[in-house]
Design an enzyme around this catalytic site. Sequence first.
Site, PDB file in Angstrom:
ATOM      1  CG  ASP A 109      40.373  30.902  47.419  1.00 16.47           C
ATOM      2  OD1 ASP A 109      39.210  31.323  47.245  1.00 16.47           O
ATOM      3  OD2 ASP A 109      41.306  31.116  46.616  1.00 16.47           O
ATOM      4  CD  GLN A 146      37.486  38.798  42.015  1.00  9.71           C
ATOM      5  OE1 GLN A 146      36.631  39.537  42.508  1.00  9.71           O
ATOM      6  NE2 GLN A 146      38.625  38.554  42.615  1.00  9.71           N
ATOM      7  CG  ASN A 166      35.282  31.247  48.057  1.00 10.43           C
ATOM      8  OD1 ASN A 166      36.172  30.926  47.277  1.00 10.43           O
ATOM      9  ND2 ASN A 166      34.095  31.666  47.631  1.00 10.43           N
ATOM     10  CE  LYS A 167      38.497  37.029  46.046  1.00 12.40           C
ATOM     11  NZ  LYS A 167      39.806  37.551  46.530  1.00 12.40           N
ATOM     12  NE  ARG A 180      39.827  35.266  39.715  1.00 18.35           N
ATOM     13  CZ  ARG A 180      38.872  34.432  39.362  1.00 18.35           C
ATOM     14  NH1 ARG A 180      38.743  34.032  38.108  1.00 18.35           N
ATOM     15  NH2 ARG A 180      38.022  33.962  40.249  1.00 18.35           N
ATOM     16  N   GLY A 181      41.768  32.560  41.078  1.00 19.68           N
ATOM     17  CA  GLY A 181      40.918  31.391  41.260  1.00 19.68           C
ATOM     18  C   GLY A 181      41.792  30.253  41.740  1.00 19.68           C
ATOM     19  CB  ALA A 182      41.537  28.061  44.729  1.00 22.60           C
TER      20      ALA A 182
END
Lengths: 325, 325
Positions: free
Chosen positions: B221, B180, B231-232, B44-46
């Site tokens: 993101d 995360q 973003n998250k 995960r993570g853009a």
Amino acid sequence: MEHILWKNNELILLDQRRLPEKKEFISCRTPEETASAIRDMVVRGAPAIGITAAYGLALSAMLNREFDRDCRLLLDSRPTAVNLRWAVERMRKCHGKTGGNAAALAAEALKIHMEDIEMNRQMGDLGAALFQKPVTILTHCNAGALATGGYGTALGVIRSLYRQRKLKEVFADETRPYLQGARLTAFELAEAGIPHRVITDNSAGYFMAKGEIDAVITGADRIAANGDTANKIGTMVVAVLARYFKIPFYIAAPMSSFDLSLKSGAGIPIEERSRDEVAFINGKPIVPAASPVSHIGFDVTPGHLVTGFITNRGILHPPFHPDFG
Amino acid sequence: MEHILWKNNELILLDQRRLPEKKEFISCRTPEETASAIRDMVVRGAPAIGITAAYGLALSAMLNREFDRDCRLLLDSRPTAVNLRWAVERMRKCHGKTGGNAAALAAEALKIHMEDIEMNRQMGDLGAALFQKPVTILTHCNAGALATGGYGTALGVIRSLYRQRKLKEVFADETRPYLQGARLTAFELAEAGIPHRVITDNSAGYFMAKGEIDAVITGADRIAANGDTANKIGTMVVAVLARYFKIPFYIAAPMSSFDLSLKSGAGIPIEERSRDEVAFINGKPIVPAASPVSHIGFDVTPGHLVTGFITNRGILHPPFHPDFG
């Protein structure tokens, strides 16, 4: 379901740590067991721990123990909620008046308990009168029946709104690390058949930005004379968000939650708890063993962020005067 | 430790769901397996999912499959991060130019990967230059090596600050529901020996109020032309708090995170995920079975709350112009 019971000279507590999975009760036969139950969060919520401490002092009188020592023991069990001190002082007065009569002290504890429920019902109706049409309310932590003698403070307002058909839905912040929202508020709302959904604490801003929240109502652990309010960690975050998104933010609390000896929130002791309560969930680590954790139990919402204080004496605004308590 | 590896024409991914407890790798031999790994958050993570998708398309070419179909498959694996689209478009161009030559596509994926690491190193140093004396930084979610090709975006700035002896401490929001921050950011910081502590998301406001946070840096993101940034979930909450407490709030992101086809954040698709990812932790329920849950993956921080965008091309401010990407 009653969660604090005085039965055959014994204090029976629903173990809130096991909810919603299991409904288990534990019994306290001594002030030490009562203090441990408060410290270990078998019972939590500012008014509920005040009531529990009062019963703990009824146990002290029954066992003919040193009353002052037991008062200190119970006062020291948790630092932030002022209701604990309020209840202990009231029991101390009764002890003085009655010469430590055990039956009188048990009756006083029961009176504190029943008065709390009555204050919550009044508060619920006064709070519900703030709203004219059906609303969606966000709440943080658990300020429900389980946090009080019964009915609840913030959840009491929500119960009254629901009864009056002025409630669309409740958003319950899950409230890490103890998950009082996910575990306890959701449990109470589900039992009452009140429409609700659980969200991560992180999501409150998202739903406010979408215009889905009409008002926020939370409880309080200690309110200073200028309205600064200590409550479960994250309450101030919700208050800042509510101000940013122009949503009213209410605190619902009985008179026993006000500490007018404090000018501002700066004097409120903030409890820090253990690393493990954050770092482990259901027995498994979620944080690397090498990583430090800070576990802060409460934050202070500045009084000026609070739209109004819903109390059993009406909707109040700071500054609160010393003769009010 | 590398977490995305291309080895003997196979894509090897560190299973981030198992961290910090276990370091396990899974292998992807097809675009389907790659798409599943992205969807199920093995990776995960853009920027990291962009790189992973690029390798997935190298697999497509190797297996002589229908390239366009595999592009769509990977594009559909997660909706919010624009890096996924960016990487797929770049692979599509390479496919067109080289007639789908498998070796060329593998080389292009590796190039995307290596360029990402290089951008992060540049960004880290440019971001660190914003600070003159040692600072305490709060970050949300994981924008580290694990969220990128390596080094990290927000954590890249933190790594550069640490190397330059301008870092006091990092506060890592645990970042529910996937944790995360608690699992991955803390893991990376502990491995790098960088002073840090994990806090519940609820606690960020408390430490800001105490004056313990000098700046906030998070990843992104998708960034729209006006600076609105997905973003998250919870990033916008931190941004609102930072504004309230007058603390600078920075976004660190490579050029691949900008989507200048969007005027504002209103057009960014926001992923909703399953109830169970919130309602169960370590296999046990934390929410009553009868209670609904909303699980929103991302929020949008208004561009005007962002003090500056730390990019590999310098510190930028919106509006961003179409020729910039």
